[in-house]
Design an enzyme around this catalytic site. Structure first.
Site, PDB file in Angstrom:
ATOM      1  N   GLN A  97      -7.260   0.320   8.016  1.00 34.57           N
ATOM      2  CA  GLN A  97      -6.534  -0.880   8.427  1.00 34.57           C
ATOM      3  C   GLN A  97      -5.364  -1.217   7.525  1.00 34.57           C
ATOM      4  O   GLN A  97      -5.228  -0.696   6.419  1.00 34.57           O
ATOM      5  CB  GLN A  97      -7.482  -2.080   8.434  1.00 34.57           C
ATOM      6  CG  GLN A  97      -8.116  -2.352   7.081  1.00 34.57           C
ATOM      7  CD  GLN A  97      -9.096  -3.519   7.128  1.00 34.57           C
ATOM      8  OE1 GLN A  97      -8.792  -4.609   6.677  1.00 34.57           O
ATOM      9  NE2 GLN A  97     -10.274  -3.292   7.700  1.00 34.57           N
ATOM     10  N   HIS A  99      -2.511  -4.892   6.998  1.00 36.17           N
ATOM     11  CA  HIS A  99      -2.254  -6.275   7.378  1.00 36.17           C
ATOM     12  C   HIS A  99      -0.748  -6.506   7.428  1.00 36.17           C
ATOM     13  O   HIS A  99       0.005  -5.888   6.669  1.00 36.17           O
ATOM     14  CB  HIS A  99      -2.909  -7.216   6.372  1.00 36.17           C
ATOM     15  CG  HIS A  99      -4.363  -6.899   6.169  1.00 36.17           C
ATOM     16  ND1 HIS A  99      -5.303  -7.085   7.146  1.00 36.17           N
ATOM     17  CD2 HIS A  99      -5.019  -6.336   5.130  1.00 36.17           C
ATOM     18  CE1 HIS A  99      -6.478  -6.681   6.709  1.00 36.17           C
ATOM     19  NE2 HIS A  99      -6.335  -6.220   5.481  1.00 36.17           N
ATOM     20  N   GLU A 134      -4.541  -9.172   0.042  1.00 34.98           N
ATOM     21  CA  GLU A 134      -5.945  -9.155  -0.386  1.00 34.98           C
ATOM     22  C   GLU A 134      -6.060  -8.632  -1.808  1.00 34.98           C
ATOM     23  O   GLU A 134      -5.386  -7.679  -2.173  1.00 34.98           O
ATOM     24  CB  GLU A 134      -6.775  -8.190   0.477  1.00 34.98           C
ATOM     25  CG  GLU A 134      -6.869  -8.539   1.918  1.00 34.98           C
ATOM     26  CD  GLU A 134      -7.615  -7.492   2.744  1.00 34.98           C
ATOM     27  OE1 GLU A 134      -8.127  -7.880   3.793  1.00 34.98           O
ATOM     28  OE2 GLU A 134      -7.672  -6.307   2.373  1.00 34.98           O
ATOM     29  N   HIS A 264      -5.455   0.936   4.138  1.00 39.66           N
ATOM     30  CA  HIS A 264      -6.610   1.004   3.242  1.00 39.66           C
ATOM     31  C   HIS A 264      -7.917   0.996   4.013  1.00 39.66           C
ATOM     32  O   HIS A 264      -7.977   0.594   5.168  1.00 39.66           O
ATOM     33  CB  HIS A 264      -6.603  -0.164   2.245  1.00 39.66           C
ATOM     34  CG  HIS A 264      -6.605  -1.520   2.886  1.00 39.66           C
ATOM     35  ND1 HIS A 264      -5.459  -2.138   3.300  1.00 39.66           N
ATOM     36  CD2 HIS A 264      -7.608  -2.378   3.193  1.00 39.66           C
ATOM     37  CE1 HIS A 264      -5.749  -3.314   3.822  1.00 39.66           C
ATOM     38  NE2 HIS A 264      -7.063  -3.485   3.782  1.00 39.66           N
ATOM     39  N   ARG A 283      -5.855  -2.045  13.103  1.00 38.15           N
ATOM     40  CA  ARG A 283      -6.742  -0.918  12.810  1.00 38.15           C
ATOM     41  C   ARG A 283      -6.205   0.373  13.404  1.00 38.15           C
ATOM     42  O   ARG A 283      -5.629   0.372  14.491  1.00 38.15           O
ATOM     43  CB  ARG A 283      -8.141  -1.196  13.369  1.00 38.15           C
ATOM     44  CG  ARG A 283      -8.807  -2.409  12.750  1.00 38.15           C
ATOM     45  CD  ARG A 283     -10.215  -2.618  13.274  1.00 38.15           C
ATOM     46  NE  ARG A 283     -10.700  -3.933  12.851  1.00 38.15           N
ATOM     47  CZ  ARG A 283     -10.487  -5.052  13.524  1.00 38.15           C
ATOM     48  NH1 ARG A 283      -9.841  -5.013  14.674  1.00 38.15           N
ATOM     49  NH2 ARG A 283     -10.929  -6.205  13.059  1.00 38.15           N
TER      50      ARG A 283
HETATM   51 ZN   LIG Z   1      -7.997  -5.261   4.564  1.00 38.60          ZN
END
Ligand SMILES: [Zn+2]
Length: 408
Positions: A97, A99, A134, A264, A283
């Site tokens: 995935q 972001h 993240e 990642h 994804r």
């Molecule tokens: Zn993630």
């Protein structure tokens, strides 16, 4: 200040023991427990423990944003808690995935609204308008794939597997060992027709088996990852993509930061994750969930990054170890109380005067705020409203507390 009960998420890739043991509950559990959410996300807010029972943190923030968040946070982020803290336990790999950036998220959210896709639909990519940087900090040894490896090194890895079916692909990358070459090869693989993947992926798995059997060391971890992913997701292009990503082993206390566009997946381990309060995930494979390859390709950053780039710098400020990241929504640190500080009340001023979430990962401490005190044991968390700080701590034995606040 209140004790904060996390919201438990049970996903198939979770662990039947890790979160239960961390929070002092019976183990093993009936279902795999994947994540424990400490935040005010509308999908699953955490719960404040009060004299009058449990109250949702989301409701508390909505009914008293000034007291809970403070004026500075409201001005920057509106009347929502901008970060979400999780305990994450991966027994199996998560999806491949990335972001979106803030601009991509705003544009994607508006586009999917125009297309009439409900926000709750499983095929919806953008569930809010926010980016989702993240930070993951390992509690146990944590294995991850993150960011594209410098291309020349990936050429070495792929050649070491000695799979003749990969020759045209590795030659492509060797001829252009940069971000453009990585984009071309990743795009070729991730969009390959299934019949092609059904030949190529098993060939790569055979190459990985031979490599591991040979006893060679240099790419043994990468080859084992191919085997692990291939066993769970045979014929998935994510198995090939794993050859292009950095494979990192985080030791307890080490972190990794994933900015927008970083491809990642978490392979295995227990950690604390702090992110912007968003659900926007694109994804590319290794999952039964919704995959949207064209949209993933739009947001991916193919700039090669080595480990040093991915690991956040850590700075020490007294008893506080800060993970330096560029995310405006959060700042993460660990308060370590030991040695001379044991048995004494110690000040723990925050770098930001907004709200704080504290999560005990080791030992035990009494937290004192303006209004009252709570005792945190391992696995326990506390919410400190903006108007309730700063805090002071007392620990009788070596103790570690993760702290999430708003970024500076
Ligand atoms: Zn993630």
């Amino acid at each position: 200040m209140n004790l904060l009960r996390g919201a438990l998420r049970t996903y198939a890739w979770g662990s039947r023991t890790a979160i239960a043991e961390f929070t002092g509950k019976p183990s093993p559990t009936a279902h795999p427990e994947a994540e424990l959410w400490f935040g005010a996300h509308p999908a699953d807010p955490a719960w404040l423990e009060t004299d009058s029972g449990e109250h949702s943190l989301l409701d508390a923030v909505r009914s008293d944003p000034e007291g809970q968040l403070g004026g500075a946070v409201r001005h920057r982020f509106g009347d929502t808690l901008p970060f979400l803290m999780k305990v994450l336990a991966a027994d199996e790999p998560l999806s491949l995935q990335a972001h979106p950036s803030a601009e991509q998220a705003a544009e994607g959210f508006a586009r999917e609204d125009r297309l009439g896709i409900p926000v709750s639909s499983p095929i919806r990519n953008y569930r809010d308008r926010s980016h989702k940087p993240e930070l993951l900090v390992a509690l146990s040894t944590f294995e991850v794939l993150a960011g594209f490896r410098p291309a020349a090194k990936s050429v070495e890895l792929i050649r070491a597997l000695a799979v003749s079916d990969l020759d045209p692909f590795v030659n492509l990358l060797a001829g252009q060992p940069d971000a453009d070459g990585l984009r071309a090869l990743f795009t070729t693989w991730i969009t390959a027709p299934q019949p092609d993947l059904d030949l190529l992926v098993p060939a790569v798995i055979d190459g990985a088996i031979n490599y591991v059997r040979s006893g060679k060391k240099e790419f043994a971890a990468e080859a084992r990852t191919v085997l692990e992913l291939g066993e769970r997701y045979p014929g998935d292009a994510g198995v090939l993509a794993s050859l292009l990503l950095n494979r990192l082993t985080l030791r307890p206390g080490e972190g990794i930061y994933m900015p927008a566009g970083n491809l990642h997946t978490y392979l295995h381990g227990v950690g604390i994750e702090v992110m912007a309060n968003s659900d926007n995930v694109l994804r590319g494979g290794l999952t039964p969930k919704h995959v949207d390859v064209p949209e993933l390709l739009r947001v991916l950053d193919f700039t090669p990054a080595n480990e040093a780039v991915l690991r956040p710098k850590m700075s020490q400020d007294g008893m506080e170890t800060v993970y330096e990241t560029a995310a405006p929504e959060f700042s993460v640190s660990v308060l370590g109380i030991d040695g001379d500080r044991l048995g004494h009340q110690v000040d723990a001023p925050s770098r930001h005067d907004g709200p704080q979430i504290l999560l005990c990962s080791e030992g035990s401490a009494v937290l004192h705020a303006k209004a009252g005190e709570v005792t945190l044991e391992r696995g326990g968390a506390a919410w400190v409203a903006a108007d309730d700080g700063p805090i002071r701590l007392v620990a009788q034995r070596p103790t570690k507390l993760f702290r999430a606040t708003v970024g500076i």
